[in-house]
Every structure is written in structure tokens, then in C-alpha cells.
Design a protein around this motif. Structure first.
Motif, PDB file in Angstrom:
ATOM      1  N   ILE A  50       0.846  -1.197   0.000  1.00 48.23           N
ATOM      2  CA  ILE A  50       0.000   0.000   0.000  1.00 48.23           C
ATOM      3  C   ILE A  50       0.881   1.248   0.000  1.00 48.23           C
ATOM      4  O   ILE A  50       0.647   2.192  -0.764  1.00 48.23           O
ATOM      5  CB  ILE A  50      -0.969   0.006   1.201  1.00 48.23           C
ATOM      6  N   ALA A  51       1.908   1.254   0.843  1.00 49.52           N
ATOM      7  CA  ALA A  51       2.813   2.404   0.932  1.00 49.52           C
ATOM      8  C   ALA A  51       3.520   2.676  -0.384  1.00 49.52           C
ATOM      9  O   ALA A  51       3.758   3.832  -0.748  1.00 49.52           O
ATOM     10  CB  ALA A  51       3.839   2.160   2.041  1.00 49.52           C
ATOM     11  N   ASN A  52       3.832   1.641  -1.133  1.00 49.21           N
ATOM     12  CA  ASN A  52       4.561   1.778  -2.405  1.00 49.21           C
ATOM     13  C   ASN A  52       3.662   2.049  -3.604  1.00 49.21           C
ATOM     14  O   ASN A  52       4.160   2.384  -4.680  1.00 49.21           O
ATOM     15  CB  ASN A  52       5.384   0.517  -2.681  1.00 49.21           C
ATOM     16  N   ASN A  53       2.361   1.905  -3.451  1.00 45.34           N
ATOM     17  CA  ASN A  53       1.441   1.998  -4.594  1.00 45.34           C
ATOM     18  C   ASN A  53       0.971   3.433  -4.803  1.00 45.34           C
ATOM     19  O   ASN A  53       0.189   3.972  -4.013  1.00 45.34           O
ATOM     20  CB  ASN A  53       0.251   1.065  -4.361  1.00 45.34           C
ATOM     21  N   ASN A  54       1.411   4.042  -5.881  1.00 42.91           N
ATOM     22  CA  ASN A  54       1.036   5.427  -6.206  1.00 42.91           C
ATOM     23  C   ASN A  54      -0.427   5.565  -6.624  1.00 42.91           C
ATOM     24  O   ASN A  54      -0.942   6.678  -6.721  1.00 42.91           O
ATOM     25  CB  ASN A  54       1.935   5.991  -7.309  1.00 42.91           C
ATOM     26  N   ASN A  55      -1.101   4.466  -6.898  1.00 45.60           N
ATOM     27  CA  ASN A  55      -2.508   4.506  -7.307  1.00 45.60           C
ATOM     28  C   ASN A  55      -3.463   4.565  -6.110  1.00 45.60           C
ATOM     29  O   ASN A  55      -4.666   4.700  -6.279  1.00 45.60           O
ATOM     30  CB  ASN A  55      -2.853   3.287  -8.171  1.00 45.60           C
TER      31      ASN A  55
END
Length: 199
Positions: A50-55
């Protein structure tokens, strides 16, 4: 009498299982610990994704990072104004997961050892009860007939002798299993000490 005989027979039938008590305990530990570890690891991995997902919304990503920072010592991540993830420490997460796995296996092993100790006490009580019953019967027979009359043994006495032998075998297996689990605890303790000293 019949109820306790049935209960004891059910305990004794376990003696004929080819799997040793130690192996059964190790299998239980592995299953329980893997389940607990997978649950925790999946939670952390999901938070990292979640932290890495820019979407995903900036707010949700910040919440995931805050949670990771609280749980994982040294993770220290944050987002800049553009939503780019800054200073994430994936090694901290890997180390935390390794330490977590050891802690979970250590706890599962302690729990199983406690169960075995309780079972050992129950077996010892059943053995004592059967031995007292046999001693009482022998004393009673000697009083009635002066000396034992031949080697005549009733079906109930014969069953009790077999049950006693099997209960003693179960108790011995239990003791071996406890020894094996103590070795496992020592192994996990050593791993935890090494992990703690390297931090």
C-alpha cells in the motif's frame, strides 16, 4: 468404573499410533506457528505494498507507513509532498520478519511444552490410580485366600495390566517429546540472542 475404563482405553489406544509424541508436537508447533506468522507477515507485506502503490490515496499510504513505522523498528519511512516514498528500510522489515518468525516459533514451542507437561501429569495420575487399584486387589485377595491362588487373572485385571503398560509407554514418549521441545526452545533462544546482539 466403566466410564473411567473407557476413558483410559481411549488414552491407551493412542499408544499404538506410529507417529511419536515428539513428532506430533513438532507438527502442531509448525502448523500453529506458520499460521500465526503468515497472518502477521501478510499484514506487513500488504502495508508495504500500500505504501509503495502510487494509485492508492495519499492519506491511505500515509496511514500504512505510520503503521509500518510503529511496528517495524528502524523502518523510518515517510512520503514527501509529491507522494514519493522516502527513506524506506526494507532490510529492517526483513530483519523484523525473521525475528518475528523466531518469536512465534518460540512461543508455539513453549505452549506445546506446557500442554505436554499437563498431559504427563494426567498420565501419571492414571498410572497411580491403576497401580493403587491393582495393589488393593492383591491385598484383598491375600486377605481372603491367605496367598494368591495360582495365576488366575480376570479380564478386568488383564486389561488393567495392559493399560498400565501402555500408559507408562505414553508417559515415556511424552518425556522424550518434552526433551525434544526443550532442545527446540534452546535453538530459538540462541537465534533470538544472536538477532538481539546484532542490532
Amino acid at each position: 468404573l466403566l466410564g473411567s475404563l473407557v476413558t483410559t482405553l481411549l488414552l491407551v489406544t493412542g499408544a499404538f499410533d506410529k507417529t511419536t509424541e515428539a513428532q506430533k508436537s513438532l507438527n502442531k508447533i509448525k502448523e500453529k506457528a506458520n499460521e500465526a506468522y503468515d497472518e502477521e507477515a501478510n499484514k506487513l507485506i500488504t502495508l508495504e505494498r500500500i505504501a509503495n502503490n502510487n494509485n492508492i490515496s495519499l492519506q491511505r499510504r500515509k496511514e500504512a507507513i505510520e503503521e509500518l513505522n510503529k511496528i517495524v523498528p528502524g523502518y523510518n519511512a515517510h512520503l514527501n509532498e509529491e507522494g514519493k516514498l522516502i527513506v524506506k528500510n526494507t532490510n529492517a522489515l526483513k530483519e523484523y520478519l525473521t525475528e518475528l518468525k523466531n518469536k512465534i516459533f518460540f512461543q508455539a514451542t513453549q505452549d506445546e511444552l506446557t500442554t505436554l507437561i499437563k498431559k504427563e501429569r494426567e498420565l501419571a495420575n492414571n498410572i497411580d490410580e491403576l497401580e493403587k487399584k491393582q495393589l488393593k486387589r492383591v491385598s484383598s485377595t491375600k486377605r481372603r485366600f491367605g496367598e494368591m491362588v495360582g495365576d488366575a487373572v480376570t479380564v478386568e485385571e488383564s486389561t488393567e495390566i495392559v493399560m498400565l503398560k501402555n500408559l507408562k509407554g505414553l508417559k515415556e514418549e511424552n518425556t522424550k517429546a518434552q526433551s525434544k521441545l526443550n532442545q527446540e526452545l534452546e535453538k530459538y533462544s540462541t537465534i533470538q540472542k544472536k538477532t538481539s546482539s546484532s542490532q
